[in-house]
Design an enzyme around this catalytic site. Structure first.
Site: not given
Ligand code: LLP
Length: 862
Positions: A814-815, A787, A744-745, A783, A747
């Site tokens: 304003c940060e 991060y 389940e990607p 981001r 990004r």
């Molecule tokens: N499945 C679950 C249960 C998740 O919590 C997430 C992401 C994904 C799949 C998808 O992950 P991905 O393939 O996108 O890495 N805001 C952060 C990323 C937080 C991801 C949260 N969960 C950022 O901007 O890097």
């Protein structure tokens, strides 16, 4: 203290790699010319060619037992080849030294050992020969260079009671300002070339300053000449927050106090020899560290400037090959003189002690290989003599990990998390330096590399805009390997269209659906994965959802809002292609999802315990916490003891019991360890773990190994190899033919498809920082602030123009954390230019806010 002002001298020290190739010598010549053009008098101090000192050392061993002529020939050949590459004849000085070497070597035959005097003399010939080549080359370019024998300028100090070996092979020299030397050199040519590493003693014999002693030579010369500065030119462009060869995220430290540089150098960083700080510090001479191969980089300046006093870890240093000696004696408590007696034994064996920790009945000390010649015979002899006083245990090989920074005591409370890393490690010794500049742990050497990386991730948290912190090693090397094939980036070809959008909207996210398509299809081609869910939290734009579903992907949601959006925007999608994975959501959301008929993942016992009726007759998936979290930042590691997600494996039995009691069937196991992961092993380990648990659940059909596929932040980084992932998962599933494997990607599908455009509003120069202000900031893209994430930033208006300015790109919020990128190379940028922030399609608009009542960038699909 004497001011360094007024002297025209600048000391330039070049290390072995800098002087071993013709290409590097051309850089050296340019650097020297630039100093001369600035009206300075350069004194070039340099090392032997790389590997020559080791060869000379090896030669001595061979000479005792046999014929060393092959080694001598090789040494001769190296110098001849370099001279030829530089377009000069082999200098007569080199020929003379080689002849002398041959005579010395012949005289060693039949001897039993080489005396320190001869050893020093032979090892010194490496520097002597190399500097003859260097001086002749610089002269061949028309520079007025004069060769100086360093032994006529640096005189070893006599230390009463100093160990004999140390006085010949690891000497120290007087470095007080030397008017006679200055007068002599003032009358010499425009520039002087001399050797590092060597000096002479009062008997006129050659002595060495210890391995790595060329830096110290540079510092001695700088102090003696009251130089304006000492420049150390080496193969890394400065001092870093960690060893950049093993930690690519290590940051350049642009400014350090002498104290800090001393501590970093003493604790294992190889870039500067620890002994070279004292002379420049005593005479307040600034020390600059630069890379010969990258002469344009700003490097590190070490000086007495006070800098920020806030407590901060600036570097994590490692020293390996450390031996600990533990002395135990119940009688030592209150016993006068025990330590004196014990340390006398170390002294008698010529061993210097580094770290010490004591208790009522034991003392543990460390022996640092850099300061001690530790062959087993020496250690055995030491143990034998110490055994007369107490029980002795030798422990090793160990490594010391040091957290270095000012006021380190002030951050001890922040180290809690760091200490957790040591949970499973035996710590042999902890020491907090009396000068409050370091905190050191000694552990097994095998653990060092892993821990240093983790400590670096945890503790190096550069303050935004703090001038101490420069770019990371990776960023510095990005330009060399830069840009992926332009064909992979969609936006350069659509520049005009994007500029037109920016004329209408001062800040806009723009998505390219063709890229979404390409990424979705690449995932669809994974043979080992039966179903790919797109995690819509990354970007739930309706058009993207439709496009992804059309490419054959299912959709994963984490809130009722997301499920509703999918039901509304992709109404034809089969309900079992919608997966709902909430975390700490209210009962109503579960009720809603179950009524809607989508698939559901539970990640806690609570729903089954307190709302069992909801799950009567239902199929559920359980999210397991595999115990290890991964990802680009602590906040996105979603597994492990300190993460709120998932059911720990030890609770699975209870979970199954509750599910049975509620009348629910467990049909799937899921784990998602984090986000921004580049190692295939993450999913392989997850697949193995989950499939290994499958036997416990009679109804199990699905194994969901989560998302998290990383997308390189920088063009220089390689993407994850999807084919390798596919092959590795295929190997696991071959053992589990009855199970379906899911991923389940989020990004991966959308990151590269999106860019954020922002128009430049204002410019500001403040101190050394040049700010470029743009129309939107952390309200659109949080981001970087949240991060420390890196997004490539280009000036789209001036695409292709040379980047000549280093800028920090900020928004209007304003940060102080409202920064989109720090220390970025941009072409001269003006108000009205359009900046493009790349890879912003994932977690960009999705995480935006109206903070300060500023609307985030709008979204446009092209
Ligand atoms: N499945 C679950 C249960 C998740 O919590 C997430 C992401 C994904 C799949 C998808 O992950 P991905 O393939 O996108 O890495 N805001 C952060 C990323 C937080 C991801 C949260 N969960 C950022 O901007 O890097």
């Amino acid at each position: 203290m004497q001011s360094a002002g007024g002297s025209p001298w600048v000391v330039l020290k070049f290390g072995g790699t800098s002087v071993s190739t013709a290409a590097n010598w051309r850089n050296v010549a340019d650097i020297v010319r630039a100093r001369v053009a600035d009206g300075l008098r350069p004194l070039v101090v340099h090392s032997a060619l790389t590997g020559i000192t080791d060869r000379l050392d090896g030669l001595l061993a061979t000479a005792l037992s046999g014929d060393a002529s092959a080694e001598l020939d090789e040494i001769e050949r190296r110098h001849a080849v370099l001279a030829r590459d530089l377009g000069i004849a082999t200098p007569p000085g080199v020929i003379l030294i080689l002849a002398e070497l041959r005579r010395t070597v012949a005289s060693l035959k039949h001897l039993r050992e080489v005396g320190d005097r001869t050893r020093a003399q032979v090892l010194a010939s490496g520097e002597l020969m190399a500097t003859h080549v260097g001086a002749d080359f610089l002269k061949s370019l028309g520079l007025d260079a004069v060769w100086l024998d360093a032994r006529t300028a640096l005189r070893a100090e006599e230390h009463a009671g100093r160990h004999e070996k140390a006085s010949k092979l690891s000497a120290t020299c007087d470095f007080s300002p030397d008017a006679a030397l200055r007068g002599r050199l003032d009358r010499a040519g425009a520039l002087v070339v001399t050797q590092g590493f060597i000096a002479s003693d009062s008997a006129g014999d050659t002595v060495l300053l210890g391995r790595g002693g060329s830096d110290t030579s540079g510092a001695y010369f700088a102090a003696k000449l009251s130089a304006q500065r000492l420049e150390i030119w080496t193969d890394v462009p400065g001092m870093f927050s960690g060893n950049p060869r093993s930690i690519p995220g290590a940051r350049l430290l642009q400014a350090l106090h002498y104290d800090e540089a001393q501590e970093i150098a003493s604790n294992g960083a190889k870039v500067l020899h620890p002994r070279c700080i004292l002379p420049v510090r005593q005479y307040a001479i600034p020390l600059h560290v630069y890379a010969t191969q990258m002469p344009g980089l700003c490097g590190t300046v070490v000086s007495g400037a006070p800098g920020a006093s806030a407590a901060q870890v600036k570097a994590i240093c490692v020293k390996k090959d450390i031996t600990l000696v533990s002395l135990e004696s119940p009688g030592m408590w209150h016993q006068v003189g025990f330590l004196a007696d014990a340390f006398q034994v170390f002294k008698d064996h010529g061993l210097s002690v580094d770290l010490i920790s004591t208790s009522e009945t034991s003392v543990t000390v460390s022996l640092d290989p850099a300061a001690n010649a530790l062959d087993p015979a020496i250690v055995d002899a030491l143990v034998q003599d110490l055994s007369a006083l107490c029980r002795v245990q030798v422990i090793g090989p160990c490594a010391s990990l040091s957290l270095v920074g000012r006021n380190i005591r002030g951050i001890l409370h922040d180290l809690g998390e760091a200490f957790e890393l040591f949970e499973e490690q035996k710590i042999y010794l902890v020491s907090q330096a009396a000068n409050d500049l370091n905190f050191t742990f000694v552990i097994d050497e095998t653990q060092a590399d892993r821990l240093v990386q983790q400590l670096h991730d945890l503790l190096i948290r550069p303050g935004q805009g703090d001038p101490v912190w420069g770019p990371t090693w990776e960023q510095l090397h990005a330009p060399a390997t830069a840009a992926p094939p332009a064909a992979e980036r969609w936006w350069p070809a659509r520049r005009d269209e994007l500029l037109a959008i920016a004329r209408e909207n001062s800040a806009a996210y723009v998505y390219d659906l063709a890229t979404v398509d390409a990424r979705a299809r690449a995932l669809g081609r994974l043979h080992s994965i039966d179903r790919v869910f797109y995690a819509i939290k990354a970007n739930p734009h309706p058009q993207i959802l439709r496009r992804v579903a059309a490419a054959g992907l299912a959709l994963e949601c984490v809130s009722q809002g997301e499920v509703e959006r999918v039901l509304r925007e992709v109404p034809d999608l089969a309900l079992d292609r919608i997966l709902f994975t909430p975390n700490f959501a209210s009962r109503d959301e579960y009720d809603f999802a179950l009524s809607a008929g989508v698939r559901l993942t539970l990640d806690n016992l609570h729903p089954l315990q307190y709302w069992p009726r909801l799950f009567q007759g239902r199929e559920i998936i359980v999210r397991v916490d595999p115990g290890f979290g991964r990802g680009h930042h602590q906040h996105v590691r979603t597994a492990g003891l300190h993460s709120k997600f998932g059911v720990p494996t030890f609770e699975l039995e209870e979970f199954a019991r509750l599910a049975r009691a509620a009348g629910a069937r467990i049909v799937g196991l899921h784990a998602h360890n984090g986000s921004g992961i580049f190692s295939v092993s993450n999913w392989v380990e997850t697949a193995e773990l989950l499939a290994g648990l499958a036997g416990r659940f009679a109804d199990l059909r699905y194994i969901n190994i989560g998302g998290g596929i990383g997308v390189p932040e920088m063009f220089s980084r390689s993407p994850l190899d999807l084919a390798a992932l596919d092959a590795a998962i295929a190997a696991v599933r071959a053992h589990h033919p009855k199970l379906e494997f899911w991923m389940e990607p989020g990004r991966y599908v959308v990151a590269e498809a999106g860019v954020l455009l922002a128009v430049v509003t204002q410019l500001k120069g403040k101190g050394e920082v040049r700010y470029v202000g743009v129309a939107t900031g952390m309200n659109s893209l949080i981001r970087p602030a949240l991060y420390g994430a890196w997004h490539e930033i280009v000036n789209l208006t001036r695409l292709g123009e040379p980047a000549s300015e280093t800028c920090t790109i900020v928004g209007p919020i304003c940060e102080s954390g409202d920064q989109l990128g720090t220390d970025r190379a941009l072409p001269p940028t003006e108000e009205g230019d359009v900046l493009l922030i790349a890879n912003a399609g994932a977690y960009g608009h999705a995480m935006s806010s109206h903070y300060n009542l500023r609307a985030p960038a709008i979204e446009i699909v092209i």
